[in-house]
Design a protein around this motif. Sequence first.
Motif, mmCIF file in Angstrom:
data_model
loop_
_atom_site.group_PDB
_atom_site.id
_atom_site.type_symbol
_atom_site.label_atom_id
_atom_site.label_comp_id
_atom_site.label_asym_id
_atom_site.label_seq_id
_atom_site.Cartn_x
_atom_site.Cartn_y
_atom_site.Cartn_z
ATOM 1 N N PRO A 24 0.833 -1.202 0.000
ATOM 2 C CA PRO A 24 0.000 0.000 0.000
ATOM 3 C C PRO A 24 0.864 1.247 0.000
ATOM 4 O O PRO A 24 1.917 1.301 0.640
ATOM 5 C CB PRO A 24 -0.806 -0.124 1.298
ATOM 6 N N VAL A 25 0.431 2.236 -0.754
ATOM 7 C CA VAL A 25 1.154 3.503 -0.810
ATOM 8 C C VAL A 25 0.356 4.530 -0.021
ATOM 9 O O VAL A 25 -0.640 5.071 -0.499
ATOM 10 C CB VAL A 25 1.358 3.960 -2.271
ATOM 11 N N ASP A 26 0.780 4.752 1.210
ATOM 12 C CA ASP A 26 0.143 5.742 2.064
ATOM 13 C C ASP A 26 1.130 6.868 2.340
ATOM 14 O O ASP A 26 2.250 6.878 1.824
ATOM 15 C CB ASP A 26 -0.361 5.097 3.351
ATOM 16 N N LEU A 27 0.720 7.806 3.163
ATOM 17 C CA LEU A 27 1.582 8.953 3.425
ATOM 18 C C LEU A 27 2.891 8.530 4.067
ATOM 19 O O LEU A 27 3.955 9.069 3.736
ATOM 20 C CB LEU A 27 0.859 9.967 4.313
ATOM 21 N N ALA A 28 2.830 7.557 4.964
ATOM 22 C CA ALA A 28 4.056 7.116 5.629
ATOM 23 C C ALA A 28 5.047 6.546 4.624
ATOM 24 O O ALA A 28 6.256 6.811 4.705
ATOM 25 C CB ALA A 28 3.724 6.077 6.698
ATOM 26 N N TYR A 29 4.552 5.775 3.668
ATOM 27 C CA TYR A 29 5.456 5.200 2.669
ATOM 28 C C TYR A 29 6.010 6.267 1.732
ATOM 29 O O TYR A 29 7.214 6.289 1.427
ATOM 30 C CB TYR A 29 4.734 4.123 1.867
ATOM 31 N N LEU A 30 5.146 7.170 1.276
ATOM 32 C CA LEU A 30 5.617 8.241 0.413
ATOM 33 C C LEU A 30 6.648 9.107 1.131
ATOM 34 O O LEU A 30 7.614 9.577 0.523
ATOM 35 C CB LEU A 30 4.442 9.098 -0.061
ATOM 36 N N ARG A 31 6.451 9.296 2.419
ATOM 37 C CA ARG A 31 7.430 10.051 3.200
ATOM 38 C C ARG A 31 8.769 9.325 3.214
ATOM 39 O O ARG A 31 9.832 9.947 3.078
ATOM 40 C CB ARG A 31 6.916 10.275 4.612
ATOM 41 N N GLN A 32 8.744 8.003 3.359
ATOM 42 C CA GLN A 32 9.985 7.232 3.331
ATOM 43 C C GLN A 32 10.718 7.403 2.004
ATOM 44 O O GLN A 32 11.937 7.610 1.983
ATOM 45 C CB GLN A 32 9.697 5.750 3.559
ATOM 46 N N VAL A 33 9.985 7.292 0.906
ATOM 47 C CA VAL A 33 10.617 7.403 -0.406
ATOM 48 C C VAL A 33 11.175 8.810 -0.605
ATOM 49 O O VAL A 33 12.302 8.992 -1.069
ATOM 50 C CB VAL A 33 9.624 7.043 -1.527
ATOM 51 N N ALA A 34 10.391 9.820 -0.249
ATOM 52 C CA ALA A 34 10.835 11.202 -0.435
ATOM 53 C C ALA A 34 12.047 11.515 0.430
ATOM 54 O O ALA A 34 13.004 12.163 -0.032
ATOM 55 C CB ALA A 34 9.688 12.159 -0.120
ATOM 56 N N PRO A 65 7.215 19.604 4.389
ATOM 57 C CA PRO A 65 7.762 19.786 5.741
ATOM 58 C C PRO A 65 8.724 18.687 6.187
ATOM 59 O O PRO A 65 9.456 18.885 7.160
ATOM 60 C CB PRO A 65 6.501 19.798 6.635
ATOM 61 N N VAL A 66 8.719 17.538 5.506
ATOM 62 C CA VAL A 66 9.545 16.418 5.971
ATOM 63 C C VAL A 66 10.766 16.213 5.080
ATOM 64 O O VAL A 66 11.458 15.207 5.187
ATOM 65 C CB VAL A 66 8.714 15.119 6.054
ATOM 66 N N THR A 67 11.026 17.152 4.167
ATOM 67 C CA THR A 67 12.214 17.110 3.321
ATOM 68 C C THR A 67 12.931 18.458 3.420
ATOM 69 O O THR A 67 12.349 19.446 3.870
ATOM 70 C CB THR A 67 11.846 16.818 1.859
#
Length: 388
Positions: A24-34, A65-67
Amino acid sequence: MNVFWFLPTHGDGRYLGTAQGARPVDLAYLRQVAQAADGLGFGAVLIPTGATCEDPWVVASALIPVTERLRFLVAVRPGLTSPTVAARMAATLDRLSGGRLLVNVVAGGDPVELAGDGLFLGHDERYELTREFLTVWKALLEGETVTFAGQHLRVEGAKLAFPPVQRPHPPLYFGGSSPAAHRLAADCVDHYLTWGEPPAAVAQKLEDVRMRAGLAGRRLGYGLRVHVIVRETDREAWDAAEALIRHVDEEAIARAQRAYARSDSEGQRRMARLHGGSRHNLEVSPNLWAGVGLVRGGAGTALVGSPATVAARMQEYAELGIETFVLSGYPHLEEAYRVAELLFPRLPLARPTAGTEAQPVIHLSPVGDTGSVDSARPHDAPAFTLGG
């Protein structure tokens, strides 16, 4: 070279064309990739657009905000958003990110999807609309008060209250393979992108766009959108490519190709011709593999090989004028690390550097060893701790 990565907002996994190994691609995963792309030194991430993707503007806003340094290549869709609203969105995101917005102009190519979004224009009409859209959009971001009446768009007294950080506007990227697309690129955008076709085909497209831009008194940057499968050896890389489509059967290929055949995108047609709907003879140019396009629309090829092999192929494109490589790989989190660790050391990367950053340190001896660090490594070697 500028090297970008990709945010898989339409889904991710270990294999193509199957739910097996999907995640699943959720915000937590997208945050990891970014955050991985940010920390590894990728210059930007492309966020895809379309009915099967999460909204790219919302995603980019959530990841600012997380990058720290990472830039976001975000799509504008002429005909789906007004140029005035799109200009306000671009100015806001550019301001709130500290100038980290890149803009991907997408005219669209799937008539069924476009109809679902309420857009019923033909291929060339969409490019005429896009030209009008960019005329208004760029003038607003440049600080003008805009009154414009075209065939498709009309605004009166439009203006922006807040300017973007990047002047005159965030850089515009655009890809298209038809004559109408090449005309638009030459006249209106800053960077022309092409999908990963064999070098001779890419050279022909770049030559045409470059000639048209020259006649308009303009000079563009050029980029290549392609997947990458890099492993320590060529054999391992080709095994990984075959594994990626391990669960793809003939019915899945046929179903996907029927869906892509309805597109009026010349680029999509060129991708389809590379493999012809068959999983045989997928190496369409040395180390350029068309297997991704069997079940994935858009960019359908991958550079496959060892770090030395892939770097050499990228250099061949660079010699044609390609400056920016927009890469991706499955799964996107793990492959971001693999590309950075194996491939980056062999590329002339254009990465931002901060003069105050400490140099990384590598200790080859176990943690706690009382021996001399200097005796364990050269004075100029960066270092990490291995073991302990």
